[in-house]
Design an enzyme around this catalytic site. Structure first.
Site, PDB file in Angstrom:
ATOM      1  N   HIS A 206       0.745  -1.311  -0.108  1.00 60.56           N
ATOM      2  CA  HIS A 206      -0.113   0.108   0.096  1.00 60.56           C
ATOM      3  C   HIS A 206       0.852   1.189  -0.100  1.00 60.56           C
ATOM      4  CE1 HIS A 206       0.542  -0.565   4.546  1.00 60.56           C
ATOM      5  NE2 HIS A 206       0.561   0.896   4.474  1.00 60.56           N
ATOM      6  N   ASP A 235      -0.507  -7.526   0.682  1.00 63.20           N
ATOM      7  CA  ASP A 235       0.005  -6.164   1.118  1.00 63.20           C
ATOM      8  C   ASP A 235       1.755  -6.064   1.032  1.00 63.20           C
ATOM      9  OD1 ASP A 235       0.172  -3.390   1.788  1.00 63.20           O
ATOM     10  OD2 ASP A 235      -0.693  -3.703   3.643  1.00 63.20           O
ATOM     11  N   GLY A 315       3.918   5.924  10.129  1.00 64.16           N
ATOM     12  CA  GLY A 315       5.068   6.151   9.895  1.00 64.16           C
ATOM     13  C   GLY A 315       6.011   4.737  10.111  1.00 64.16           C
ATOM     14  N   SER A 332       1.530  -3.958   7.795  1.00 62.02           N
ATOM     15  CA  SER A 332       0.487  -3.551   6.943  1.00 62.02           C
ATOM     16  C   SER A 332      -0.322  -2.542   7.653  1.00 62.02           C
ATOM     17  CB  SER A 332      -0.497  -4.830   6.777  1.00 62.02           C
ATOM     18  OG  SER A 332      -1.684  -4.538   6.060  1.00 62.02           O
TER      19      SER A 332
END
Length: 361
Positions: A206, A235, A315, A332
């Protein structure tokens, strides 16, 4: 957890965490389980060794096996089985056997029912071998008609599922670890890998699209190009290093040291794990569920994730989850922070490596 990527500095690798909705401690009992290990010695195992034994017993027992987890307190592998004969096989192998009610086929069917009838943003479900149920979690956005609908579906599953509420909101952590940057976005480097003899690294899917360029500082010169990105569904993403960037197989521990990563392995419920990120640095916890499905909203549903009670914040996305020298997962998303806790979900790194044809290195 540092990934040295250029001669003048070490790079940091991050992982993510989630609001703790499951207790961190592991118990050897549940309402529908029995435990009888008389006359057999239970082996003392490390978590990776327990995972190896679990895989062996899964193959040997077939449909008679109903999940397994690692008891960190006694350093033992606990295996759920459906018959006394299967329990005997577990004991002879050095594991602790529990005869349980729900089969993996039944739990899989319960998960399918949730997918068919309760695909609601802000929900997740994962197989929990400790309770021998599917643990269903709803974040704070699930209320009103959606909450009533979810309750009804879970109640219809009877003893196969359990519903919990978490205070946070499920979302991908779109930034992270030993910071990597593309345009205005920031994520974390997961693990350095080798594909076709060339250096690459893996991170969260992502975080960006194929063709995006990545640097190790905001506005800095590119150090790599994303050659594959998979999200939703999976992901994970693969970035190929450009030029002569250094790429040791390490994770930044944020204390001046680093953890060497020599292999990749699968998670086991109860396994003690560590993740590192540029936002929240290093945090520990344990695996609480496997094969988790998470609905982040906007049609972004990811399956097959590792559920943990490790904390994480924005972050930390894409960063590393590991146990000792073993790479376990890529951050994820989740629902919490490192003040209140929460659930965090990780993409199994072994799946990413298999899809990309890469290996740790």
């Amino acid at each position: 957890m540092k990934h040295r990527r250029i001669p003048k500095r070490k790079a940091a690798v991050a992982g993510g965490a989630i609001v703790a909705v499951i207790a961190a401690g592991v118990t050897l009992q549940s309402a529908n389980a029995s435990d009888n290990t008389a006359q057999f010695d239970v082996k003392t195992l490390t978590a990776p060794a327990a995972g190896d034994l679990a895989a062996t017993l899964r193959a040997d027992l077939g449909a008679e096996e109903a999940g397994a987890y690692y008891d960190a307190g006694t350093k033992a592998l606990v295996v759920n089985v459906l018959s006394e004969d299967a329990a005997q096989t577990v004991r002879e192998a050095g594991g602790r056997a529990r005869i349980v009610e729900n089969t993996l086929v039944e739990l899989k069917s319960a998960r399918q029912t949730l997918s068919d009838k309760a695909t609601i943003p802000g929900t997740s479900w994962a197989t929990d071998p400790v309770t021998n149920k599917v643990l269903v979690t709803a974040d704070r956005t699930v209320d009103g008609a959606d909450w009533a609908k979810l309750q009804k579906v879970v109640e219809g599953l009877g003893a196969k599922a359990e519903l919990k509420k978490t205070a946070g909101e499920f979302k991908p952590f779109i930034a992270g670890g030993d910071a990597i940057h593309t345009g205005g976005g920031r994520c974390s480097l997961g693990f350095n890998v080798v594909k076709d003899g060339q250096p690459h690294f893996v991170t969260a899917g992502h975080c960006g699209q194929s063709g995006s360029q990545w640097s190790d500082s905001a506005g800095g010169a590119p150090i790599g190009t994303m050659v594959d990105s998979q999200f939703p569904g999976n992901d994970f993403a693969l970035v190929k290093y450009d030029g002569a960037t250094e790429h040791p197989s390490e994770v930044n521990l944020y204390d001046g040291g680093s953890q060497a990563i020599t292999q990749a392995g699968d998670a086991t419920v109860g396994m003690q794990v560590t993740r590192s990120g540029s936002t929240t640095q290093v945090h520990d916890g344990e695996v609480t569920g496997l094969d988790a499905t998470v609905n982040y909203g906007n049609g972004d549903i990811v399956e097959g994730l590792i559920q943990t009670n490790v904390c994480a914040e924005p972050g930390d996305s894409g960063g590393s989850l590991f146990s000792g020298d073993t790479a376990i997962g890529l951050t994820s998303g989740g629902s919490g922070d490192c003040t209140s806790g929460g659930e965090t979900f990780f993409q199994p790194v072994t799946e990413a490596l298999s899809v990309f044809g890469a290996e740790i290195g």
